[in-house]
Design a protein around this motif. Structure first.
Motif, PDB file in Angstrom:
ATOM      1  N   UNK A  75       0.825  -1.212   0.000  1.00  0.00           N
ATOM      2  CA  UNK A  75       0.000   0.000   0.000  1.00  0.00           C
ATOM      3  C   UNK A  75       0.856   1.257   0.000  1.00  0.00           C
ATOM      4  N   UNK A  76       1.927   1.258   0.799  1.00  0.00           N
ATOM      5  CA  UNK A  76       2.806   2.430   0.867  1.00  0.00           C
ATOM      6  C   UNK A  76       3.479   2.666  -0.487  1.00  0.00           C
ATOM      7  N   UNK A  77       4.015   1.600  -1.084  1.00  0.00           N
ATOM      8  CA  UNK A  77       4.679   1.733  -2.387  1.00  0.00           C
ATOM      9  C   UNK A  77       3.686   2.167  -3.454  1.00  0.00           C
ATOM     10  N   UNK A  78       2.497   1.555  -3.440  1.00  0.00           N
ATOM     11  CA  UNK A  78       1.492   1.906  -4.437  1.00  0.00           C
ATOM     12  C   UNK A  78       1.052   3.364  -4.304  1.00  0.00           C
ATOM     13  N   UNK A  79       0.854   3.826  -3.069  1.00  0.00           N
ATOM     14  CA  UNK A  79       0.417   5.214  -2.861  1.00  0.00           C
ATOM     15  C   UNK A  79       1.432   6.195  -3.435  1.00  0.00           C
ATOM     16  N   UNK A  80       2.705   5.928  -3.212  1.00  0.00           N
ATOM     17  CA  UNK A  80       3.753   6.817  -3.740  1.00  0.00           C
ATOM     18  C   UNK A  80       3.800   6.766  -5.266  1.00  0.00           C
ATOM     19  N   UNK A  81       3.813   5.545  -5.829  1.00  0.00           N
ATOM     20  CA  UNK A  81       3.950   5.418  -7.279  1.00  0.00           C
ATOM     21  C   UNK A  81       2.707   5.918  -8.009  1.00  0.00           C
TER      22      UNK A  81
END
Length: 599
Positions: free
Chosen positions: A381-387
């Motif tokens: 979720x953290x990686x997806x939110x940033x990307x």
């Protein structure tokens, strides 16, 4: 039978039923499509435009009409797409091209455009960055370039030319479309290097020809295009060579380990026969500590649960791949399968995590289930939110629409989380116990000082190198498919490599666990997991090599997506192989201590 076990069995039954339904739906969709693609001469078949983007940056894609192309007179319409297609960044939209079945056209005018300064600037930047476009005709993909760059040798400057005419070559077999190709006319280009205003006429031609290729085999050419025949032969040779080398090394290691264990068993048996005055040494000395539960039992249990889930999901994906579900350019099929299978296998992580947590004597079940739920989904979720934020800033089709994000959240909330809880309840109500072959002492023994190469990090590096060498060759082809424009179709090779990876990981972890116990270090629980999962670190290191040496990718967005999503994949590798390494070590430790006499 306890109520929790019954719930767990029902959950497993639902998972199997859903997997069968998913596979059946995928196969049914393919069969349904083969029956729908029939046309009569003169039938209109829509040519859909998908996306445009720099050829060297496959993730950096934009909507087709972000560039000032000719638009349909009656307005553009977007095609309804499935979850996996949206995840891949597909945004299919209608075009003004009229490609009727078996109707040839010559120099048909598409439109006449008066391009202003901003329009020419967009085209100029696109040509400069080597933009390509992708279209779909009767579910067949076709690619072309927007323009070309010519370097003036005398001055060292560049000229940018825009293609204004495209020629479509199509083939048919009876009443079905078999093949489509597009080419540009080098004589029909417009110099847009310095112009501020231009009146341009866009045109196209269509030529049909008969083909002997059947409809069922029309996708075969994309598989052949993926890697040239000589590359495929080298591929097979490299894989066989790598597999033989790794299996030989593993065999030597197993032989040496078995001989050492045999000598140990003979020594300890002889010592037992000589009486109790003999001092215990080596791994037998740790029989009172080797089954002492690891620190952070809830975290350890959750990592084992999620690793088992990812392993089960990988096996399901390989099963679907080997039966032919993921045929070339089955848009979004693999991503859809990953999302659905991860949701449906969530009960495995809850059950395995809860089972170990109960054996470790844990009592805070709620925190264990929550930890198991967010252990993998949280970082994703953290990686997806940033990307996704980066993709929105770039206005790329890689940014997921709000509706798709809601669907993924609903899948997690309505399937993944409940199945995880159901698995945790089944484990809590089970009657499993940790039956150790040896009684654990009340106080742990002191661990002797060890040389630096016996510590955790050097051991992880040694443990990850051999499994990584087993998949190193295959990684290039996988990366060229995911982060390039190749198509990966030889899933049989990939499955063989995957099985070898599991076997080698198990063997090397068992060997290092033995060496650790032999120097009287009983902290093997976390060490075995970390050593097993260390291959994921090597794979992530390979990402840097591939990005900077083997690819031409550039730009902040492409770099962020490459290293961000590869970090997620390598994290999944770490959890999966760590679980494999621990399970193998657990079986090994139980076996050797069950074979000796422990007081």
């Amino acid at each position: 039978m306890s109520r929790g076990c019954m719930l767990w069995q029902r959950g497993c039954f639902l998972v199997v039923l859903a997997l069968g339904a998913a596979a059946g739906a995928a196969a049914g969709r393919e069969l349904l499509g083969s029956g729908d693609h029939k046309y009569k001469q003169g039938d209109s078949i829509m040519l859909y435009a998908n996306k445009v983007g720099p050829f060297q940056n496959p993730t950096e894609t934009y909507q087709y009409y972000n560039l000032p192309f000719c638009q349909p007179k009656d307005g553009k319409e977007y095609k309804t797409e499935f979850l996996g297609e949206v995840l891949e960044g597909d945004r299919l939209v209608t075009t003004p091209y009229k490609l009727q079945f078996r109707v040839d056209l010559e120099n048909a005018v598409l439109c006449k455009r008066s391009l202003k300064e901003d329009d020419l600037k967009k085209f100029r930047n696109a040509v400069k960055q080597d933009f390509y476009f992708q279209m779909f005709y009767d579910d067949l993909p076709v690619w072309g370039f927007i323009g070309k760059v010519e370097k003036i040798v005398q001055t060292g400057t560049h000229k940018y030319y825009l293609f204004t005419h495209f020629h479509f070559d199509l083939s048919y077999n009876e009443d079905r479309v078999i093949e489509i190709n597009v080419s540009s006319d080098p004589m029909r280009t417009v110099d847009i290097t310095t112009a501020d205003n231009l009146d341009i006429q866009f045109s196209y031609s269509v030529k049909w020809k008969q083909s002997s290729v059947t409809f069922d085999h029309r996708m075969d050419r994309y598989a052949r295009y993926s890697f040239l025949p000589q590359h495929l032969e080298i591929h097979w040779f490299s894989i066989i060579n790598s597999c033989v080398t790794v299996l030989l090394l593993t065999g030597f290691l197993a032989t040496i380990l078995l001989r050492v264990l045999k000598n140990d068993f003979m020594k300890y048996t002889r010592d037992d026969e000589m009486g109790e005055e003999q001092e215990e040494t080596g791994w037998k000395y740790l029989h009172g500590d080797v089954f002492r539960f690891p620190p952070l039992p809830s975290m350890f249990s959750a990592m084992l649960g999620v690793g088992a889930q990812i392993l089960a999901m990988a096996m399901c994906i390989f099963t679907l791949a080997l039966v032919g579900v993921f045929y070339p350019y089955n848009r979004g099929g693999l991503l859809s399968a990953c999302v659905v299978l991860y949701a449906l296998t969530a009960g495995i992580s809850g059950y395995v995590s809860g089972l170990f947590y109960k054996m470790f004597g844990g009592t805070n079940w709620v925190s264990n289930v929550l930890l198991c739920t967010v252990l993998f989904c949280g970082p994703v979720l953290v990686v997806f939110a940033f990307l996704n934020t980066v993709a929105i800033f770039y206005r790329s089709t890689a940014a997921l629409p709000f509706g798709t994000i809601v669907i993924i959240i609903l899948i997690w909330a309505l399937i993944t989380f409940p199945l995880t809880v159901l698995g945790g309840i089944g484990a809590k109500n089970s009657k499993v116990e940790f039956n150790a072959p040896c009684r654990t002492t009340k106080f742990p023994r002191d661990i002797p000082s060890l040389p630096w190469y016996r510590t955790t990090i050097p051991q992880m590096l040694m443990a990850g190198f051999l499994p990584f060498s087993a998949i190193y060759i295959e990684l290039y082809y996988i990366f060229a498919s995911i982060w390039g424009h190749k198509v990966y179709t030889i899933y049989s090779i990939l499955f063989i490599v995957f099985i070898i990876l599991i076997i080698v990981t198990a063997f090397i972890t068992v060997a290092l666990t033995y060496f650790q116990l032999a120097v009287e270090d009983h902290r093997w629980w976390w060490r075995s997991f970390l050593c097993g999962g260390s291959t994921g670190i090597f794979v992530y290191g390979y990402c840097f090599y591939y990005y900077f040496v083997r690819s031409d990718m550039s730009g902040f967005m492409q770099t962020s997506f490459f290293f961000g999503y590869n970090a997620v994949v390598c994290y999944a590798f770490f959890l999966m192989l760590g679980s494999v390494g621990f399970r193998a070590s657990m079986l090994f430790v139980r076996h050797i201590y069950r074979a000796i006499k422990c007081e």
